[in-house]
Design a protein around this motif. Sequence first.
Motif, PDB file in Angstrom:
ATOM      1  N   ILE A 175      22.357  -8.798  14.886  1.00 10.23           N
ATOM      2  CA  ILE A 175      22.197  -8.201  16.210  1.00 10.23           C
ATOM      3  C   ILE A 175      22.948  -6.881  16.274  1.00 10.23           C
ATOM      4  O   ILE A 175      23.980  -6.689  15.631  1.00 10.23           O
ATOM      5  CB  ILE A 175      22.700  -9.179  17.304  1.00 10.23           C
ATOM      6  N   SER A 176      22.400  -5.924  17.020  1.00  6.07           N
ATOM      7  CA  SER A 176      23.042  -4.624  17.201  1.00  6.07           C
ATOM      8  C   SER A 176      22.837  -4.202  18.646  1.00  6.07           C
ATOM      9  O   SER A 176      21.998  -4.756  19.351  1.00  6.07           O
ATOM     10  CB  SER A 176      22.443  -3.590  16.240  1.00  6.07           C
ATOM     11  N   PRO A 177      23.593  -3.203  19.122  1.00  5.64           N
ATOM     12  CA  PRO A 177      23.455  -2.774  20.511  1.00  5.64           C
ATOM     13  C   PRO A 177      22.051  -2.274  20.860  1.00  5.64           C
ATOM     14  O   PRO A 177      21.635  -2.368  22.007  1.00  5.64           O
ATOM     15  CB  PRO A 177      24.474  -1.624  20.624  1.00  5.64           C
ATOM     16  N   GLU A 178      21.326  -1.739  19.872  1.00  8.05           N
ATOM     17  CA  GLU A 178      20.024  -1.127  20.153  1.00  8.05           C
ATOM     18  C   GLU A 178      18.839  -1.988  19.735  1.00  8.05           C
ATOM     19  O   GLU A 178      17.783  -1.940  20.370  1.00  8.05           O
ATOM     20  CB  GLU A 178      19.917   0.229  19.430  1.00  8.05           C
ATOM     21  N   ILE A 179      18.987  -2.763  18.652  1.00  3.54           N
ATOM     22  CA  ILE A 179      17.865  -3.484  18.070  1.00  3.54           C
ATOM     23  C   ILE A 179      18.128  -4.991  18.125  1.00  3.54           C
ATOM     24  O   ILE A 179      19.199  -5.448  17.702  1.00  3.54           O
ATOM     25  CB  ILE A 179      17.629  -3.046  16.605  1.00  3.54           C
ATOM     26  N   ILE A 228       8.433 -15.516   4.134  1.00  9.45           N
ATOM     27  CA  ILE A 228       8.245 -14.187   4.727  1.00  9.45           C
ATOM     28  C   ILE A 228       9.435 -13.315   4.348  1.00  9.45           C
ATOM     29  O   ILE A 228      10.587 -13.735   4.445  1.00  9.45           O
ATOM     30  CB  ILE A 228       8.128 -14.276   6.268  1.00  9.45           C
ATOM     31  N   ASP A 229       9.153 -12.090   3.917  1.00 10.95           N
ATOM     32  CA  ASP A 229      10.226 -11.214   3.437  1.00 10.95           C
ATOM     33  C   ASP A 229      11.076 -10.639   4.559  1.00 10.95           C
ATOM     34  O   ASP A 229      12.295 -10.518   4.426  1.00 10.95           O
ATOM     35  CB  ASP A 229       9.622 -10.071   2.600  1.00 10.95           C
ATOM     36  N   LEU A 230      10.442 -10.242   5.681  1.00 13.31           N
ATOM     37  CA  LEU A 230      11.175  -9.687   6.818  1.00 13.31           C
ATOM     38  C   LEU A 230      10.574 -10.211   8.109  1.00 13.31           C
ATOM     39  O   LEU A 230       9.344 -10.209   8.276  1.00 13.31           O
ATOM     40  CB  LEU A 230      11.102  -8.158   6.830  1.00 13.31           C
ATOM     41  N   VAL A 231      11.431 -10.620   9.032  1.00 12.67           N
ATOM     42  CA  VAL A 231      10.997 -11.054  10.361  1.00 12.67           C
ATOM     43  C   VAL A 231      11.841 -10.286  11.373  1.00 12.67           C
ATOM     44  O   VAL A 231      13.071 -10.358  11.346  1.00 12.67           O
ATOM     45  CB  VAL A 231      11.180 -12.568  10.568  1.00 12.67           C
ATOM     46  N   THR A 232      11.182  -9.527  12.251  1.00 14.92           N
ATOM     47  CA  THR A 232      11.912  -8.731  13.235  1.00 14.92           C
ATOM     48  C   THR A 232      11.303  -8.918  14.621  1.00 14.92           C
ATOM     49  O   THR A 232      10.204  -9.461  14.765  1.00 14.92           O
ATOM     50  CB  THR A 232      11.871  -7.227  12.897  1.00 14.92           C
ATOM     51  N   GLU A 233      12.020  -8.433  15.617  1.00 18.21           N
ATOM     52  CA  GLU A 233      11.462  -8.303  16.968  1.00 18.21           C
ATOM     53  C   GLU A 233      10.316  -7.289  16.917  1.00 18.21           C
ATOM     54  O   GLU A 233      10.166  -6.566  15.920  1.00 18.21           O
ATOM     55  CB  GLU A 233      12.600  -7.868  17.902  1.00 18.21           C
ATOM     56  N   GLY A 234       9.553  -7.194  17.983  1.00 14.72           N
ATOM     57  CA  GLY A 234       8.339  -6.392  17.960  1.00 14.72           C
ATOM     58  C   GLY A 234       8.466  -4.944  18.344  1.00 14.72           C
ATOM     59  O   GLY A 234       8.900  -4.100  17.552  1.00 14.72           O
ATOM     60  N   VAL A 235       8.095  -4.601  19.586  1.00 18.01           N
ATOM     61  CA  VAL A 235       7.869  -3.207  19.941  1.00 18.01           C
ATOM     62  C   VAL A 235       9.141  -2.362  19.905  1.00 18.01           C
ATOM     63  O   VAL A 235       9.105  -1.182  19.514  1.00 18.01           O
ATOM     64  CB  VAL A 235       7.169  -3.112  21.319  1.00 18.01           C
ATOM     65  N   LEU A 236      10.280  -2.913  20.314  1.00 18.34           N
ATOM     66  CA  LEU A 236      11.522  -2.133  20.269  1.00 18.34           C
ATOM     67  C   LEU A 236      11.883  -1.763  18.829  1.00 18.34           C
ATOM     68  O   LEU A 236      12.276  -0.627  18.539  1.00 18.34           O
ATOM     69  CB  LEU A 236      12.664  -2.913  20.912  1.00 18.34           C
ATOM     70  N   THR A 237      11.739  -2.731  17.926  1.00 15.23           N
ATOM     71  CA  THR A 237      12.038  -2.485  16.516  1.00 15.23           C
ATOM     72  C   THR A 237      11.052  -1.482  15.918  1.00 15.23           C
ATOM     73  O   THR A 237      11.448  -0.541  15.215  1.00 15.23           O
ATOM     74  CB  THR A 237      12.012  -3.795  15.726  1.00 15.23           C
ATOM     75  N   LEU A 238       9.768  -1.658  16.198  1.00 15.59           N
ATOM     76  CA  LEU A 238       8.751  -0.750  15.654  1.00 15.59           C
ATOM     77  C   LEU A 238       8.931   0.663  16.183  1.00 15.59           C
ATOM     78  O   LEU A 238       8.733   1.649  15.461  1.00 15.59           O
ATOM     79  CB  LEU A 238       7.352  -1.266  15.975  1.00 15.59           C
ATOM     80  N   LEU A 241      21.450  -2.305   6.496  1.00 17.14           N
ATOM     81  CA  LEU A 241      20.120  -2.863   6.324  1.00 17.14           C
ATOM     82  C   LEU A 241      19.960  -4.221   6.984  1.00 17.14           C
ATOM     83  O   LEU A 241      18.920  -4.860   6.867  1.00 17.14           O
ATOM     84  CB  LEU A 241      19.765  -2.932   4.831  1.00 17.14           C
ATOM     85  N   LYS A 242      21.000  -4.696   7.675  1.00 14.84           N
ATOM     86  CA  LYS A 242      20.839  -5.892   8.500  1.00 14.84           C
ATOM     87  C   LYS A 242      20.110  -5.549   9.793  1.00 14.84           C
ATOM     88  O   LYS A 242      19.649  -6.430  10.496  1.00 14.84           O
ATOM     89  CB  LYS A 242      22.207  -6.514   8.809  1.00 14.84           C
ATOM     90  N   ASP A 243      20.043  -4.279  10.107  1.00 11.54           N
ATOM     91  CA  ASP A 243      19.268  -3.788  11.244  1.00 11.54           C
ATOM     92  C   ASP A 243      17.786  -3.901  10.876  1.00 11.54           C
ATOM     93  O   ASP A 243      17.339  -3.378   9.857  1.00 11.54           O
ATOM     94  CB  ASP A 243      19.676  -2.332  11.500  1.00 11.54           C
ATOM     95  N   GLY A 244      17.006  -4.580  11.729  1.00  9.02           N
ATOM     96  CA  GLY A 244      15.596  -4.807  11.414  1.00  9.02           C
ATOM     97  C   GLY A 244      14.815  -3.528  11.229  1.00  9.02           C
ATOM     98  O   GLY A 244      13.970  -3.426  10.333  1.00  9.02           O
ATOM     99  N   ALA A 245      15.082  -2.506  12.059  1.00  9.44           N
ATOM    100  CA  ALA A 245      14.341  -1.252  11.964  1.00  9.44           C
ATOM    101  C   ALA A 245      14.671  -0.510  10.679  1.00  9.44           C
ATOM    102  O   ALA A 245      13.776   0.020  10.004  1.00  9.44           O
ATOM    103  CB  ALA A 245      14.652  -0.370  13.179  1.00  9.44           C
ATOM    104  N   GLN A 246      15.948  -0.470  10.307  1.00 12.08           N
ATOM    105  CA  GLN A 246      16.342   0.172   9.052  1.00 12.08           C
ATOM    106  C   GLN A 246      15.687  -0.532   7.864  1.00 12.08           C
ATOM    107  O   GLN A 246      15.237   0.112   6.915  1.00 12.08           O
ATOM    108  CB  GLN A 246      17.868   0.135   8.893  1.00 12.08           C
ATOM    109  N   SER A 247      15.652  -1.854   7.921  1.00 14.22           N
ATOM    110  CA  SER A 247      15.077  -2.632   6.809  1.00 14.22           C
ATOM    111  C   SER A 247      13.594  -2.365   6.643  1.00 14.22           C
ATOM    112  O   SER A 247      13.100  -2.174   5.527  1.00 14.22           O
ATOM    113  CB  SER A 247      15.319  -4.134   7.041  1.00 14.22           C
ATOM    114  N   VAL A 248      12.846  -2.344   7.762  1.00 14.17           N
ATOM    115  CA  VAL A 248      11.402  -2.082   7.696  1.00 14.17           C
ATOM    116  C   VAL A 248      11.155  -0.656   7.217  1.00 14.17           C
ATOM    117  O   VAL A 248      10.298  -0.413   6.353  1.00 14.17           O
ATOM    118  CB  VAL A 248      10.737  -2.316   9.067  1.00 14.17           C
ATOM    119  N   ALA A 249      11.910   0.313   7.762  1.00 17.95           N
ATOM    120  CA  ALA A 249      11.716   1.718   7.376  1.00 17.95           C
ATOM    121  C   ALA A 249      11.983   1.925   5.896  1.00 17.95           C
ATOM    122  O   ALA A 249      11.218   2.606   5.199  1.00 17.95           O
ATOM    123  CB  ALA A 249      12.624   2.621   8.212  1.00 17.95           C
ATOM    124  N   LYS A 250      13.062   1.355   5.391  1.00 16.19           N
ATOM    125  CA  LYS A 250      13.400   1.508   3.971  1.00 16.19           C
ATOM    126  C   LYS A 250      12.305   0.903   3.085  1.00 16.19           C
ATOM    127  O   LYS A 250      11.934   1.482   2.063  1.00 16.19           O
ATOM    128  CB  LYS A 250      14.744   0.852   3.674  1.00 16.19           C
TER     129      LYS A 250
END
Length: 389
Positions: A277-281, A290-300, A324-333
């Motif tokens: 968990i992070s303040p933004e994501i 499944i390799d990655l599971v994240t929240e939806g629209v905020l993460t995308l 890279l524990k941040d879902g958005a960073q992980s997907v982007a990378k």
Amino acid sequence: MENFIDVGYESINKFSEELCGDKVEVVYGKDSTIIVLADGLGSGVKANILSTLTVSIVSTMLKKGEDIIEVVDTLSHTLPTCKIRQLAYSTFTIIQIFKSGEAYILEFDNPPIVLIRDGQIEELNNNFIEIHGKKIKESRIKFKKGDMLTALSDGVIHAGIGAALNLGWQWEQVSQFLLKTYYTEKSAKNVSKRLIATCKDLYFNKPGDDTTAVTIKLRSPEWVSLFAGPPINPTTDSKMVKEFMKSKGKKVVCGGTAGNIIARELEEKLIVDLSTISPEIPPMGKIRGIDLVTEGVLTLHRVVEILKNYIRNENFNSIDNKNLKDGAQSVAKMLIEDCTHLQLFIGNAMNPAHQNPEFPAELSIKGKVLQQLVSLVKQLGKKVYIRYI
């Protein structure tokens, strides 16, 4: 399995200039991929116009199937020599890679291409052809998996002149730098970024010339399949999940409802990982298989912002490798480094939360975020396939 031609380039403008005098164009055709790097004489608006005209002529004519000698002949007539400085109005490097792996290269007054093969720097076997008094270097190679080609504008080998380095960054030094980077950076874009960032440092952040690197790597295809949003018809959930799980490559699920559907149909548990968990994501999740599971629209939405920053910034600070524990960073990378082909499974069911008038306008519609994601991934040179469900 057909190999993937990974092309990534990066440029910085001469200090105080708003426009870059170097121009790169990449054209993906049915039978070949064409890469053109042009360096206009001087800098600023005039150089930008000249280099843009050069790449436009070359890419348009080659795409139409014109013989490359005819292309250079046209350039010779269109871009004469400066009478005062006795220099061509634009130098250029042309690389045409055919599906067979054969590559045809023409170089005119740009620094020599760097070829890395089997962990070594290799010299190209060059011939010289003369067209209207211009001596043009011609090379033919068989491009093999694992090969890396890097084309340079002269701003690279001039980096540091009179500042960090007396004689600039010589070609031999640049080649050795690229050899090291070959082992540390997977994507062609990252290789070019790393090189240009170093040039900027050598210029003490005040580039004395427009500076460009274009890197081409021949890679095995790497697929990522991303599921975002539930199907419009819940009765198709089972069929969709089976299709998604049979798709190629790594599996990414974005969205709470999507994650619950996947977990239910796979008879697995969806576990929320509160350590991410992070303040933004919102936090990531875990589903076995499944390799990655994240929240939806905020993460995308955050992934879109990261990719925008990555594309427009020659440095690497848009990707936080330490977080890279941040879902958005992980997907982007993953999309930047571990993806050559992206397959999107987009659910058309409406999520009422995304229509909340208190949401920022850019988040109000999931489809808009996904459209931006597709556009950015294509800008990175990846192939994108969309499956609406």
